[in-house]
Scaffold this motif. Sequence first.
Motif, short mmCIF file in Angstrom:
data_model
loop_
_atom_site.label_atom_id
_atom_site.label_comp_id
_atom_site.label_asym_id
_atom_site.label_seq_id
_atom_site.Cartn_x
_atom_site.Cartn_y
_atom_site.Cartn_z
N UNK A 231 0.84 -1.19 0.00
CA UNK A 231 0.00 0.00 0.00
C UNK A 231 0.87 1.24 0.00
N UNK A 232 0.32 2.30 -0.54
CA UNK A 232 0.95 3.62 -0.52
C UNK A 232 -0.01 4.58 0.17
N UNK A 233 0.53 5.38 1.10
CA UNK A 233 -0.34 6.33 1.81
C UNK A 233 0.44 7.57 2.19
N UNK A 234 -0.30 8.64 2.42
CA UNK A 234 0.27 9.90 2.87
C UNK A 234 -0.43 10.34 4.15
N UNK A 251 -4.96 6.85 1.77
CA UNK A 251 -4.42 5.74 0.98
C UNK A 251 -4.46 6.11 -0.50
N UNK A 252 -3.31 6.01 -1.16
CA UNK A 252 -3.25 6.26 -2.60
C UNK A 252 -3.61 5.01 -3.38
N UNK A 253 -3.13 3.88 -2.96
CA UNK A 253 -3.51 2.59 -3.54
C UNK A 253 -3.15 1.50 -2.55
N UNK A 254 -3.90 0.41 -2.61
CA UNK A 254 -3.67 -0.72 -1.71
C UNK A 254 -3.98 -2.00 -2.46
N UNK A 268 -3.14 -2.12 10.22
CA UNK A 268 -1.94 -1.28 10.40
C UNK A 268 -2.28 0.20 10.22
N UNK A 269 -2.98 0.51 9.13
CA UNK A 269 -3.29 1.91 8.84
C UNK A 269 -4.15 2.53 9.93
N UNK A 270 -5.00 1.72 10.56
CA UNK A 270 -5.87 2.23 11.62
C UNK A 270 -5.20 2.18 12.99
N UNK A 271 -3.93 1.86 13.02
CA UNK A 271 -3.23 1.80 14.31
C UNK A 271 -2.07 2.78 14.39
N UNK A 272 -1.87 3.60 13.36
CA UNK A 272 -0.75 4.55 13.36
C UNK A 272 -1.00 5.63 14.40
N UNK A 278 -8.73 7.53 8.56
CA UNK A 278 -8.09 6.87 7.42
C UNK A 278 -9.03 6.99 6.24
N UNK A 279 -8.54 7.61 5.16
CA UNK A 279 -9.31 7.69 3.92
C UNK A 279 -8.85 6.57 3.00
N UNK A 280 -9.82 5.81 2.52
CA UNK A 280 -9.50 4.53 1.87
C UNK A 280 -8.97 4.65 0.45
N UNK A 281 -9.22 5.78 -0.23
CA UNK A 281 -8.94 5.80 -1.66
C UNK A 281 -9.98 5.00 -2.42
N UNK A 282 -9.75 4.76 -3.70
CA UNK A 282 -10.75 4.12 -4.58
C UNK A 282 -10.81 2.62 -4.29
N UNK A 283 -11.95 2.14 -3.84
CA UNK A 283 -12.12 0.73 -3.51
C UNK A 283 -13.37 0.17 -4.18
N UNK A 284 -13.46 -1.14 -4.17
CA UNK A 284 -14.66 -1.81 -4.67
C UNK A 284 -15.84 -1.53 -3.75
N UNK A 285 -17.06 -1.43 -4.28
CA UNK A 285 -18.22 -1.17 -3.42
C UNK A 285 -18.50 -2.30 -2.44
#
Length: 418
Positions: A231-234, A251-254, A268-272, A278-285
């Motif tokens: 994953x890539x995130x900022x 999240x830019x992509x995961x 992990x992202x929800x534990x930083x 946490x904004x998920x970025x483009x995901x499946x519905x």
Amino acid sequence: MSRRTETDVRPITEAEFPDWNRALNTGFLQPPAVAEEQLEARRRQFVPGRSLGAFDGDRCVATFRSFDQELTVVGGGTVRADAISNVTVTATHRRRGLLTRMMAQDLAAAKERGDVVATLIAAEYPIYGRYGFGPATTMTEWAVDVPRAGLDRRWAAPEDGGRIDLVDGEDVRGLGPGLHGWLRREQPGAVSRTELWWQSRTGLVNMNGTPWTEPYYVMYRSADGGVEGLASYRTDDHWGDAKQPLNTATVEWLIGVTPAAERALWHYLCSIDWVQTVKSGWRSPDDLLPHLLPDPRAARITTQADWLWVRILDVAAALEARTYDGQGAVVLEVVDRGGLTGGRWRLEAGPDGASCVPTAESAHLVLDVGDLAALWLGDASAVRLAALGRVREERAGAARVVDALLRTSRRPWCPDMF
């Protein structure tokens, strides 16, 4: 009174590339001047004959680009696609048929090449239906309220014996293509990525002209040592009163090629530390994300919209390329105002394969080629489209037969913008 001159639509030359990019930036409301670094990066996308421009005299006033792509269909097979991007018409030249002329040239060339479909991401909904495109996948974005999610903030490692590590851009360029290939074999609606895609997402190539700031890259390795997620995130730096952290991780992509990888990366992202959202970025519905949290309501949908649009260029090849869990037969009358692939087709399909051939039999279901595209990847419902008046049953129950054949247990998803 000045007279309107005929606008020339044609493939651009190498010498016209800078002016074409100026028109591209103008159409997308970006500063029209194109930095040299950005121009050189975009040159790597230039394919002679596949970048079209509309010219009023010497000035480019509309842009259009297509390129080769592979699209994953139901069952994991792929079809050749004509991917369309960089579509603009300058505000001074609207409503003159420039997009229609560019689209007609490109789709005719794609049909001649043997491309099975054309694809695009639609910036505006009403435009592309008239060219035979239909929305074939949906995108959803979530914002996770981390304190509400119910995860133990003392989380330190995946519960399955795997591990999480931060990596750098070179690692991503080495591991990413293989992982994406794994994902793409399993995910209808996913599209191929080029080497340039990975280079632009890791700072080697600057496509947008803005200063590059490296994101964080995180990797999941399973207990047996295999890499199954990236994953890539900022993150931002936002604090409230009384020194309360209000930071967001975006999240830019995961990519998670197993449920364990998805679970580990989201946890992990929800534990930083300090991250409250946490904004998920483009995901499946139907992404697993909300239900990977103890409290799924902590994941709030912020965007849900159509995403990948498909234009079928070869009905038989498209319907024969995918797999079918059910068994059945149906006669489809496909209306194609563009004249590229209309007609009446008999589809016989089952777990052992499919046959789609022209027929003179009476139609069971009449539908536009764009609505067939919406059904083809398994997301839309023919029963629902019939209720909306967009498809017409000529035989009672035909829409249910189509749904039984075409709909899938997991929804199609395209992770990419192009």
